[in-house]
Design a protein around this motif. Sequence first.
Motif, PDB file in Angstrom:
ATOM      1  N   PHE A  56     -47.768 -55.587 -50.796  1.00 53.62           N
ATOM      2  CA  PHE A  56     -46.432 -54.998 -50.834  1.00 53.62           C
ATOM      3  C   PHE A  56     -46.131 -54.527 -49.422  1.00 53.62           C
ATOM      4  CE2 PHE A  56     -47.949 -54.503 -55.165  1.00 53.62           C
ATOM      5  CZ  PHE A  56     -46.852 -54.883 -55.914  1.00 53.62           C
ATOM      6  N   ILE A  57     -45.078 -55.058 -48.833  1.00 48.65           N
ATOM      7  CA  ILE A  57     -44.717 -54.730 -47.456  1.00 48.65           C
ATOM      8  C   ILE A  57     -43.417 -53.939 -47.481  1.00 48.65           C
ATOM      9  CG2 ILE A  57     -44.109 -55.668 -45.200  1.00 48.65           C
ATOM     10  CD1 ILE A  57     -45.828 -58.166 -46.112  1.00 48.65           C
ATOM     11  N   VAL A  58     -43.484 -52.734 -46.903  1.00 49.49           N
ATOM     12  CA  VAL A  58     -42.348 -51.813 -46.940  1.00 49.49           C
ATOM     13  C   VAL A  58     -41.931 -51.477 -45.507  1.00 49.49           C
ATOM     14  CG1 VAL A  58     -41.517 -49.585 -47.784  1.00 49.49           C
ATOM     15  CG2 VAL A  58     -43.303 -50.820 -49.066  1.00 49.49           C
ATOM     16  N   PRO A  59     -40.869 -52.110 -44.994  1.00 52.07           N
ATOM     17  CA  PRO A  59     -40.364 -51.715 -43.677  1.00 52.07           C
ATOM     18  C   PRO A  59     -39.648 -50.369 -43.792  1.00 52.07           C
ATOM     19  CG  PRO A  59     -38.994 -53.451 -44.624  1.00 52.07           C
ATOM     20  CD  PRO A  59     -40.119 -53.203 -45.590  1.00 52.07           C
ATOM     21  N   ASP A  91     -43.841 -48.894 -40.068  1.00 50.78           N
ATOM     22  CA  ASP A  91     -43.064 -47.752 -39.588  1.00 50.78           C
ATOM     23  C   ASP A  91     -42.401 -48.115 -38.266  1.00 50.78           C
ATOM     24  OD1 ASP A  91     -42.038 -45.187 -39.271  1.00 50.78           O
ATOM     25  OD2 ASP A  91     -43.863 -44.474 -38.285  1.00 50.78           O
ATOM     26  N   ASP A  92     -41.102 -48.331 -38.330  1.00 49.33           N
ATOM     27  CA  ASP A  92     -40.346 -48.787 -37.161  1.00 49.33           C
ATOM     28  C   ASP A  92     -39.756 -47.589 -36.408  1.00 49.33           C
ATOM     29  OD1 ASP A  92     -39.060 -50.265 -35.265  1.00 49.33           O
ATOM     30  OD2 ASP A  92     -37.774 -51.362 -36.657  1.00 49.33           O
ATOM     31  N   ALA A 118     -35.802 -57.764 -39.460  1.00 49.12           N
ATOM     32  CA  ALA A 118     -36.543 -59.022 -39.591  1.00 49.12           C
ATOM     33  C   ALA A 118     -37.864 -58.959 -38.830  1.00 49.12           C
ATOM     34  CB  ALA A 118     -35.695 -60.194 -39.102  1.00 49.12           C
ATOM     35  N   ALA A 119     -37.830 -58.451 -37.611  1.00 42.44           N
ATOM     36  CA  ALA A 119     -39.061 -58.333 -36.820  1.00 42.44           C
ATOM     37  C   ALA A 119     -40.027 -57.340 -37.463  1.00 42.44           C
ATOM     38  CB  ALA A 119     -38.727 -57.897 -35.393  1.00 42.44           C
ATOM     39  N   THR A 120     -39.490 -56.293 -38.055  1.00 47.59           N
ATOM     40  CA  THR A 120     -40.319 -55.299 -38.725  1.00 47.59           C
ATOM     41  C   THR A 120     -41.001 -55.918 -39.942  1.00 47.59           C
ATOM     42  OG1 THR A 120     -38.878 -53.547 -37.926  1.00 47.59           O
ATOM     43  CG2 THR A 120     -40.314 -53.003 -39.778  1.00 47.59           C
ATOM     44  N   ARG A 121     -40.261 -56.660 -40.739  1.00 46.24           N
ATOM     45  CA  ARG A 121     -40.863 -57.352 -41.896  1.00 46.24           C
ATOM     46  C   ARG A 121     -41.932 -58.327 -41.433  1.00 46.24           C
ATOM     47  NH1 ARG A 121     -35.185 -58.013 -44.253  1.00 46.24           N
ATOM     48  NH2 ARG A 121     -35.062 -56.276 -45.699  1.00 46.24           N
ATOM     49  N   ASN A 122     -41.656 -59.085 -40.382  1.00 44.06           N
ATOM     50  CA  ASN A 122     -42.642 -60.047 -39.873  1.00 44.06           C
ATOM     51  C   ASN A 122     -43.926 -59.348 -39.443  1.00 44.06           C
ATOM     52  OD1 ASN A 122     -40.941 -62.188 -40.363  1.00 44.06           O
ATOM     53  ND2 ASN A 122     -40.238 -62.348 -38.241  1.00 44.06           N
ATOM     54  N   SER A 123     -43.815 -58.176 -38.850  1.00 49.76           N
ATOM     55  CA  SER A 123     -45.011 -57.420 -38.468  1.00 49.76           C
ATOM     56  C   SER A 123     -45.829 -57.067 -39.704  1.00 49.76           C
ATOM     57  CB  SER A 123     -44.623 -56.143 -37.718  1.00 49.76           C
ATOM     58  OG  SER A 123     -44.058 -56.472 -36.469  1.00 49.76           O
ATOM     59  N   GLY A 124     -45.166 -56.730 -40.792  1.00 51.69           N
ATOM     60  CA  GLY A 124     -45.860 -56.468 -42.046  1.00 51.69           C
ATOM     61  C   GLY A 124     -46.532 -57.714 -42.584  1.00 51.69           C
TER      62      GLY A 124
END
Length: 159
Positions: A56-59, A91-92, A118-124
Amino acid sequence: MQTFSLEAQLPERDAKVKRVRTVVLRWDQNLDSRFSRSGLCKTKSLRVGQTFVISFIVPAHNEQAVIGRTLQAIHDSARDVGQPYEIIVVDDASTDATAKIARQHDATVVPVNHRQIAATRNSGGRAAHGERLFFVDADTFINPRTVASALRTMDKGAV
């Protein structure tokens, strides 16, 4: 890539208005090779026995007001479906207690400074170990029925 949508309750931002957001969950059987080729994944996905691991990825950015309830809903839902899982909070650049609260709820915190969802989700996605990735907004409260339905749909071949 096929996608499907599931509804999950959101917190009430205004006591007079209840909102429901559509959450899009995606899974790809070829996730490892696709992410490896694109440089998004540095490790191979894991399996626990014959059961898929769910990530589960939570930006999140400054979500201290809701992140605890969101993570508790994820824990409750994942435990109910009985599949091994992990929670990653990306955590952005939060300036509040988002990361601290996430750690208190046994989430892995990945700090980034993208200020772009989008970049934050990709990091997850890069940090995830699961074969099935569920991207959940930080202010979305999922439920066991939603997760079970998504897993059944994925088992039938939805990506």
